[in-house]
Design a protein around this motif. Sequence first.
Motif, short mmCIF file in Angstrom:
data_model
loop_
_atom_site.label_atom_id
_atom_site.label_comp_id
_atom_site.label_asym_id
_atom_site.label_seq_id
_atom_site.Cartn_x
_atom_site.Cartn_y
_atom_site.Cartn_z
N GLU A 351 24.93 35.33 -97.95
CA GLU A 351 25.75 35.33 -96.73
C GLU A 351 24.96 35.90 -95.55
N ILE A 352 24.23 37.00 -95.82
CA ILE A 352 23.41 37.60 -94.76
C ILE A 352 22.32 36.63 -94.32
N ALA A 353 21.66 35.99 -95.30
CA ALA A 353 20.56 35.07 -95.01
C ALA A 353 21.04 33.86 -94.22
N GLU A 354 22.22 33.34 -94.54
CA GLU A 354 22.76 32.19 -93.83
C GLU A 354 23.04 32.54 -92.37
N LYS A 355 23.53 33.74 -92.12
CA LYS A 355 23.75 34.19 -90.74
C LYS A 355 22.42 34.39 -90.02
N ALA A 356 21.44 34.96 -90.75
CA ALA A 356 20.12 35.21 -90.16
C ALA A 356 19.44 33.91 -89.76
N ALA A 361 15.21 35.77 -84.99
CA ALA A 361 14.68 37.11 -85.28
C ALA A 361 13.81 37.10 -86.52
N SER A 362 12.82 38.02 -86.56
CA SER A 362 11.96 38.16 -87.73
C SER A 362 12.76 38.70 -88.90
N ILE A 363 12.35 38.30 -90.10
CA ILE A 363 13.07 38.70 -91.32
C ILE A 363 12.07 39.30 -92.30
N LEU A 364 12.46 40.39 -92.95
CA LEU A 364 11.63 41.00 -93.98
C LEU A 364 12.37 40.91 -95.32
N LEU A 365 11.81 40.13 -96.22
CA LEU A 365 12.37 39.97 -97.57
C LEU A 365 11.65 40.93 -98.51
N THR A 366 12.39 41.76 -99.22
CA THR A 366 11.78 42.67 -100.19
C THR A 366 12.41 42.46 -101.56
N GLY A 367 11.70 42.91 -102.56
CA GLY A 367 12.19 42.76 -103.93
C GLY A 367 11.02 42.58 -104.88
N GLU A 368 11.29 42.78 -106.15
CA GLU A 368 10.23 42.68 -107.15
C GLU A 368 9.68 41.27 -107.23
N SER A 369 8.50 41.16 -107.81
CA SER A 369 7.88 39.86 -108.00
C SER A 369 8.74 38.99 -108.90
N GLY A 370 8.90 37.70 -108.51
CA GLY A 370 9.65 36.77 -109.34
C GLY A 370 11.13 36.72 -109.08
N LEU A 375 12.05 31.40 -102.18
CA LEU A 375 13.19 30.49 -102.20
C LEU A 375 14.12 30.79 -101.02
N PHE A 376 14.33 32.08 -100.76
CA PHE A 376 15.15 32.48 -99.62
C PHE A 376 14.49 32.07 -98.30
N ALA A 377 13.15 32.23 -98.22
CA ALA A 377 12.44 31.86 -96.99
C ALA A 377 12.60 30.37 -96.69
N HIS A 378 12.41 29.53 -97.72
CA HIS A 378 12.61 28.09 -97.55
C HIS A 378 14.03 27.79 -97.07
N SER A 379 15.00 28.42 -97.71
CA SER A 379 16.40 28.15 -97.41
C SER A 379 16.78 28.56 -95.99
N ILE A 380 16.26 29.69 -95.55
CA ILE A 380 16.54 30.16 -94.19
C ILE A 380 15.99 29.16 -93.18
N HIS A 381 14.76 28.69 -93.41
CA HIS A 381 14.17 27.70 -92.49
C HIS A 381 15.00 26.42 -92.47
#
Length: 670
Positions: A351-356, A361-370, A375-381
């Motif tokens: 939900e946050i990503a769809e609004k973003a 604005a620049s986005i910083l995606l964090t989280g463990e490898s894998g 996938l989120f970056a592609h979807s946001i674009h």
Amino acid sequence: MQKVLIITISSKVAEGYKNFLKNFFDEDIIIGTKSVDADNFDYIECADVYLIGATSSENFEPIMAKIDKSKAVFIRLTFRQKEIDQLKAIKNGTEALLVNLSRQMAIETISDLHRLGVTNIILYPCYPYQENIPNLDMAITPGERRFVPGHISEVMDIGDRLLTANTIAELALRLDYAHILQGESYRQYVSTLAEQNYSIDLLTNKTMSIENAYQMLMESLDVAVIGIDVRDKIFVCNNAFCKIRNISKFELINREFKTALKNIYNHLEDSGLTKKVSKIIRINQTNFALNVFPFYWENQYAGRYILLQRFSDTEKTQHHLRMQLMKKGHSAKYTFDDIIGNCQAIRKIKEIAEKAARSDASILLTGESGTGKELFAHSIHKASKRSSMPFIALNCAAFQDSLLESELFGYVEGSFTGAKKGGKHGLFEYAHGGTLFLDEIEGMSANLQIKLLRVLQEKEIIRVGGNRIIKIDVRIIAASNENIRELTLQNKFRKDLYYRLNTIPIEVPPLREREEDVLVISEYIMEKIKAGFVLSSQVKEFFLKYRWEGNIRELYNVLEYLKYLDEKEIRIEHLPKYITDFEPQEQHAALSYREKEVYILKLLESSFPVGIGRRKILDRCRTDGVGISESLIRKILSDLEKQDFITINEGRCGTTINDKGVMYLRSLVL
């Protein structure tokens, strides 16, 4: 009575043309001559037709200025077929001088011979007072034996060049003497020429020539073009140029560049004639891209072409080329529908990503490898207004610092050893109008972090080795497996860049925190890889309890491994040994934090001097049954570095133990 005035460089040539034309025209036509080498051109008598053969002379412009140009017929020359056949019979690859009255006339003669199919001889222009004449044995000349150098042993005189059938026909039509074109004298003459395939219709309607094709090319260009000759006179311009400047060709052709186009000339006054020039100029409140290309003949400057295009049009062209990159894989492949999961955590960040996606604005995606950050970056674009523009992904940790800089910013020719000729566009330019995804942003050096910060602030770049500022419009999505905030506290990542990137923070949860999604994702992957098996209830229960340190990537790899076992039902004994042996919550609950520190130090000591990355440390822990997460490994490495036991290197060099760390291990043994 009508009068024809022949104007040539040589009086001998003029008399020859006069005597020749008398064979076709009766005494009602008066034929006079005037030559550069014998006459004064302060006054030129009136005539009904001026037959001009002095186009290669520097006196051509003053002559043309004193006559009625509408009455001019320009002499075109050719040879007898007999002499052309003799030339074609010469051994292929033979080198010879082509001797004529002037350099220009020698070049024209070579051009005529090539057009007539004489391509078996390598011809070099030779003319009076020439320096550095090639030392060859053979010379070919159109009736100018007197200028053949003395050292030549073999001379082939192919006779004076003759008036083409086209020239005689045009002269006859101007004088209303078309009937001579039906006469026997004319037909017999034409039959001896190397170019004899002329019908009356073709002669009266002008055949398509190289000049016609050249003009067609010029007119097909959207770019405005003018040509300036060695005398700084305009010799050609296309309709695009006339349209941009709101001027007719007749106001430009044969005029001095300096006076005809003073505002453009002033922009080039300090550039020199022989330099390539690219610059932005302003004309009538409009920015234009101006490019100058000098051209040469026989290594001597012969003129220059000037190309003019509205700057907005050049940007559109670049935009179109960038769009073509999408056909080369620079496009987003996934949408939010490809992000599988129903747990509350994943629904919230989607939900946050769809609004973003709706913002720039620049986005910083964090989280463990894998976990699926890319996938989120592609979807946001895909969900953004930039979706029709390029999406380019780059792993910052996969490149050395200097190489990463050239990949991002591009470079100019000669900026470093191995640089491509002509330079190279960087990914910022290719991503113009779209999105640039920078994965493992923590792998970027401090120097590049500063440059990236400037890009985010100023929306402009400078190529490596260059000085030209290039405006760009790129959205940045960055991703990291690390705790970037913690890195800023350790001065390993710039705080100002972190806050620029972290405008919209999105943390993707690990798979072990999405227990209700594990089986849903498993079913999705099994369908995607066409697994052909089912999971037993015991395996499903195991999947729910397992920690999945490698997250979705590890789950995918396990299911793909199981596919190749070719079993209809997967049971516990079919699972890879490393996951069935690894039971962190039960087997290693008693292992203390300090013991895990020692274990990692021993791993680093065993590989010294080669460093080990976090992923390899995690794999070894799994193999040895040490219950530890990737985030805990990061914390232990950070603490060991604070104690000065290890060195955490940038990029893919991994972590190495130092002397103090080795001494610490030995003290534990003692």
